[in-house]
Scaffold this motif. Sequence first.
Motif, PDB file in Angstrom:
ATOM      1  N   THR A 227       0.818  -1.218   0.000  1.00 23.83           N
ATOM      2  CA  THR A 227       0.000   0.000   0.000  1.00 23.83           C
ATOM      3  C   THR A 227       0.845   1.259   0.000  1.00 23.83           C
ATOM      4  OG1 THR A 227      -1.568  -1.243   1.321  1.00 23.83           O
ATOM      5  CG2 THR A 227      -1.947   1.124   1.174  1.00 23.83           C
ATOM      6  N   TYR A 228       0.530   2.161  -0.911  1.00 28.05           N
ATOM      7  CA  TYR A 228       1.131   3.495  -0.933  1.00 28.05           C
ATOM      8  C   TYR A 228       0.042   4.504  -0.595  1.00 28.05           C
ATOM      9  CZ  TYR A 228       5.027   1.318  -3.399  1.00 28.05           C
ATOM     10  OH  TYR A 228       6.093   0.526  -3.738  1.00 28.05           O
ATOM     11  N   GLY A 229       0.460   5.694  -0.122  1.00 27.20           N
ATOM     12  CA  GLY A 229      -0.515   6.772   0.020  1.00 27.20           C
ATOM     13  C   GLY A 229      -1.140   6.902   1.383  1.00 27.20           C
TER      14      GLY A 229
ATOM     15  N   SER B 184      -1.978   1.959  -5.310  1.00 30.31           N
ATOM     16  CA  SER B 184      -1.085   3.075  -5.613  1.00 30.31           C
ATOM     17  C   SER B 184      -1.597   4.443  -5.205  1.00 30.31           C
ATOM     18  CB  SER B 184      -0.766   3.076  -7.106  1.00 30.31           C
ATOM     19  OG  SER B 184      -1.956   2.979  -7.840  1.00 30.31           O
ATOM     20  N   CYS B 185      -0.637   5.367  -5.100  1.00 30.66           N
ATOM     21  CA  CYS B 185      -0.910   6.770  -4.772  1.00 30.66           C
ATOM     22  C   CYS B 185      -0.260   7.621  -5.857  1.00 30.66           C
ATOM     23  CB  CYS B 185      -0.293   7.109  -3.422  1.00 30.66           C
ATOM     24  SG  CYS B 185      -0.319   8.874  -3.041  1.00 30.66           S
ATOM     25  N   SER B 186      -0.942   8.680  -6.269  1.00 26.75           N
ATOM     26  CA  SER B 186      -0.429   9.528  -7.351  1.00 26.75           C
ATOM     27  C   SER B 186      -0.187  10.954  -6.910  1.00 26.75           C
ATOM     28  CB  SER B 186      -1.450   9.575  -8.490  1.00 26.75           C
ATOM     29  OG  SER B 186      -1.533   8.346  -9.114  1.00 26.75           O
ATOM     30  N   ILE B 187      -0.236  11.190  -5.603  1.00 27.92           N
ATOM     31  CA  ILE B 187      -0.254  12.571  -5.136  1.00 27.92           C
ATOM     32  C   ILE B 187       0.991  13.336  -5.608  1.00 27.92           C
ATOM     33  CG2 ILE B 187       0.794  12.392  -2.797  1.00 27.92           C
ATOM     34  CD1 ILE B 187      -2.570  13.962  -3.289  1.00 27.92           C
TER      35      ILE B 187
END
Length: 408
Positions: A7-9, A44-47
């Motif tokens: 997990t990212y984000g 995913s994280c796209s920040i």
Amino acid sequence: MRYCVITYGCQMNKNDSERISTFFDENGLESSLPENAELFIINSCSIRQSAIDRIREKAKKIKSENKKLIITGCLLKEDKKEMQEIADYVLSTKEIFSNPLPFLKKKEENYFQIEPKRNPPTANISIMTGCNNFCSYCVVPYTKGREFSRPKEEIIEEAKKAIEKGCKEIWLLGQNVNSYSGGTSFSNLLYEINKIKGDFWIRFTSSHPKDFSSDLIDTIKSCKKVTNYLNLPVQSGDDEILKKMNRPYTIDQYKKIIYDVKKNIPNITLSTDIIVGFPGEKEKNFHNTVKLINEINFDMIYIGRYSPRPQTEAFKMKNDVSQEEKKRREKIITEILKENNLKKNKTYKGKNVKVLVLKKIKENSFLGKTQCYKTVLIESQDELVGNFVKVKIINYSPWGLKGKISPK
Ligand code: SAH
Ligand code: SF4
Ligand code: F3S
């Protein structure tokens, strides 16, 4: 098949991953450590660009080891295309549950029906998803879509179950919890959860200054289980930059909220989010941010160096603050925070505080949080994780406190 979720984000992604785990378990798959997994799910994280770069590398590594890979979570269309070339499946969070995958027997149209895999003492509960605010730098409205509030009954039920499972810290999550609209107001939702029997704390994040209303202050004051901790992201201390960020409030309005909060809840701890190096942020604009930080004396600041993201409005603006300058500004803020916190944390020395122990970091050493979300390091020979303990503060640093268990 053995699977592993990476997990990212933010905490909301964590919560989605907990649902994915339950769902895969229910489908007869077995959760495992990365070294034994045959199937990986990257949430995913796209920040920031850096997050997506790390995810791409991770994905390539997994595929080079001939493992199966699903990528889900927050992705922009540009990145989605690229990830499709690397991974076996690229699916939205909803699609993980509703798409027929060859190794899954069941389907679930409303994934909120799936109970997250709980890992006490912390329970993440997303109360809403998406965002309608379109701050000019931010991908969330594009990756998560428009705001959707879950019905209050569903949330209350989920909180009850988590508490029954031994969770003692309930985090209500949303990109903008103040605009919650699942059949009642956010304040009323807090009242309802506060009524649930049991010894637990309620925390929430994030709030948006534009939707902050004074009834939330009354709610924090009157609900004993709602902790005295508020994260209110300001993003910049300068009106001109706020406007370019499409944050619809002024610093005067922000300060008014903070002073109301401090007046009514004197022991509140405050945290904020700040972006340094937004397009066009000159020394004088940054100086206003420094001024605000000194004036409010935040307990914590989450600093982000501005990262241009495709699809967003700010992507069209010139990214004209150099990476070195962004780093310098970040460092200045960190130093102020350090200095202010050292003074603040010093006042804790000798005091007794209640701490929820969250994790063991090494033999005889634990980390916990006070209700005001101060970090406390505790040395003890007993297994403390998951318990509320009374601790006497014996030392402090800019980033936390050190305590020992008080004699009963
Ligand atoms: N909904 C919350 C925060 C969402 S994202 C709010 O409105 O405050 C979490 C944090 O990431 C933001 O508060 C912001 O400080 C940071 N962030 C978002 N987009 C960014 C970008 N493009 N570059 C750098 N930081 C960013
Ligand atoms: Fe992003 Fe702004 Fe929405 Fe927060 S409020 S998630 S920063 S668009
Ligand atoms: Fe990242 Fe998506 Fe959360 S972009 S911060 S994981 S909402």
